[in-house]
Design a protein around this motif. Structure first.
Motif, short mmCIF file in Angstrom:
data_model
loop_
_atom_site.label_atom_id
_atom_site.label_comp_id
_atom_site.label_asym_id
_atom_site.label_seq_id
_atom_site.Cartn_x
_atom_site.Cartn_y
_atom_site.Cartn_z
N ARG A 118 0.59 -1.42 -0.15
CA ARG A 118 -0.03 0.50 0.48
C ARG A 118 1.12 0.88 0.13
O ARG A 118 0.71 2.09 -0.61
CB ARG A 118 -1.03 0.01 1.19
CG ARG A 118 -2.03 1.03 1.11
CD ARG A 118 -3.01 1.28 2.29
NE ARG A 118 -1.61 1.00 3.63
CZ ARG A 118 -2.64 1.21 5.16
NH1 ARG A 118 -3.37 0.75 4.66
NH2 ARG A 118 -1.83 0.99 5.60
N GLU B 69 -6.14 3.77 -12.88
CA GLU B 69 -6.89 3.03 -12.11
C GLU B 69 -6.17 2.71 -11.27
O GLU B 69 -6.13 2.08 -9.81
CB GLU B 69 -6.74 1.48 -13.18
CG GLU B 69 -7.60 1.47 -14.21
CD GLU B 69 -8.04 0.79 -15.12
OE1 GLU B 69 -7.06 -0.43 -14.55
OE2 GLU B 69 -8.45 0.68 -15.87
N LYS C 100 -7.41 4.86 -8.18
CA LYS C 100 -8.12 4.14 -7.63
C LYS C 100 -8.55 2.97 -6.66
O LYS C 100 -9.63 3.01 -6.20
CB LYS C 100 -8.91 4.22 -8.92
CG LYS C 100 -10.12 5.22 -9.54
CD LYS C 100 -10.45 4.73 -10.73
CE LYS C 100 -11.01 6.03 -11.69
NZ LYS C 100 -11.99 5.77 -12.92
N LYS C 101 -7.25 2.64 -7.12
CA LYS C 101 -7.53 1.34 -6.43
C LYS C 101 -6.02 1.22 -5.17
O LYS C 101 -6.60 0.81 -4.13
CB LYS C 101 -6.63 -0.50 -7.10
CG LYS C 101 -7.06 -0.75 -8.35
CD LYS C 101 -6.22 -1.83 -9.50
CE LYS C 101 -7.28 -2.08 -9.75
NZ LYS C 101 -5.66 -3.22 -10.81
N ASP D 227 -6.84 3.89 -3.67
CA ASP D 227 -8.06 4.83 -2.58
C ASP D 227 -8.95 3.78 -1.92
O ASP D 227 -9.75 3.87 -1.20
CB ASP D 227 -8.29 5.87 -3.47
CG ASP D 227 -7.63 6.94 -3.86
OD1 ASP D 227 -6.89 7.07 -3.05
OD2 ASP D 227 -8.36 7.79 -5.03
N GLU D 228 -9.26 2.81 -2.69
CA GLU D 228 -10.83 1.79 -2.88
C GLU D 228 -9.89 1.10 -1.61
O GLU D 228 -9.94 0.30 -0.29
CB GLU D 228 -10.18 0.78 -3.57
CG GLU D 228 -11.67 1.91 -4.75
CD GLU D 228 -11.93 0.33 -5.81
OE1 GLU D 228 -11.21 -0.20 -6.31
OE2 GLU D 228 -12.28 0.49 -7.47
N LYS E 128 -9.44 3.25 1.91
CA LYS E 128 -10.98 3.45 2.03
C LYS E 128 -11.78 1.28 2.96
O LYS E 128 -12.05 1.96 4.28
CB LYS E 128 -11.97 3.91 1.56
CG LYS E 128 -12.38 4.84 0.82
CD LYS E 128 -13.03 5.41 -0.05
CE LYS E 128 -13.27 6.44 -0.91
NZ LYS E 128 -14.11 6.37 -1.95
N ALA E 129 -10.97 0.70 2.28
CA ALA E 129 -11.52 -0.20 2.89
C ALA E 129 -10.83 -0.89 4.59
O ALA E 129 -11.47 -1.14 4.98
CB ALA E 129 -10.95 -1.34 2.59
N ASP F 240 -12.73 1.04 7.71
CA ASP F 240 -13.95 0.57 7.69
C ASP F 240 -13.92 -0.51 8.38
O ASP F 240 -12.97 -0.73 9.06
CB ASP F 240 -14.63 -0.38 6.03
CG ASP F 240 -15.23 0.79 5.82
OD1 ASP F 240 -15.35 2.29 5.68
OD2 ASP F 240 -15.21 0.69 4.22
#
Length: 118
Positions: free
Chosen positions: A88, A104, A107-108, A110-111, A114-115, A118
């Protein structure tokens, strides 16, 4: 008979707190970590994951009497967590170094961020 009901000490505290918050916000944006610092952070992520897995595995094995099974499991989990953090961080560095690379990859990354939240 003033309309100011605030205690002078409280308003002074609020002013100092406001200045401290502004200073802290400005500091984060002005300081750029060195490449050596970033590399050391990646190494620390790797080591900490393994050490935490080792400690958890040994303690759980002693408590539950399941000698080496939980140790091996938590060492592997710690290694995986450390490796995930290193990947990461590497993606984040690559995104900062090459802002023109494909849409892309950010975006990956950032995803993944975000994961984590959570």
């Amino acid at each position: 008979m003033g309309t100011d009901n605030k205690d002078p000490e409280q308003s002074s505290f609020e002013a100092r707190l406001s200045r401290a918050r502004q200073k802290a916000q400005g500091w984060d944006r002005d300081v750029e970590p060195s490449p050596l610092g970033r590399a050391l952070t990646m190494g620390v992520h790797m080591v900490v994951g393994v050490v935490v897995g080792l400690i958890l595995g040994v303690n759980l094995d002693e408590w539950l009497g399941t000698s080496p099974f939980l140790l091996i499991l938590f060492l592997l989990l710690g290694f995986g967590a450390g490796l995930r953090n290193v990947i990461r961080d590497a993606m984040r560095l690559q995104r900062e170094a090459n802002p023109e690379m494909g849409a892309e990859a950010p975006k990956k990354a950032d995803e993944a961020d975000k994961a984590d939240k959570d």
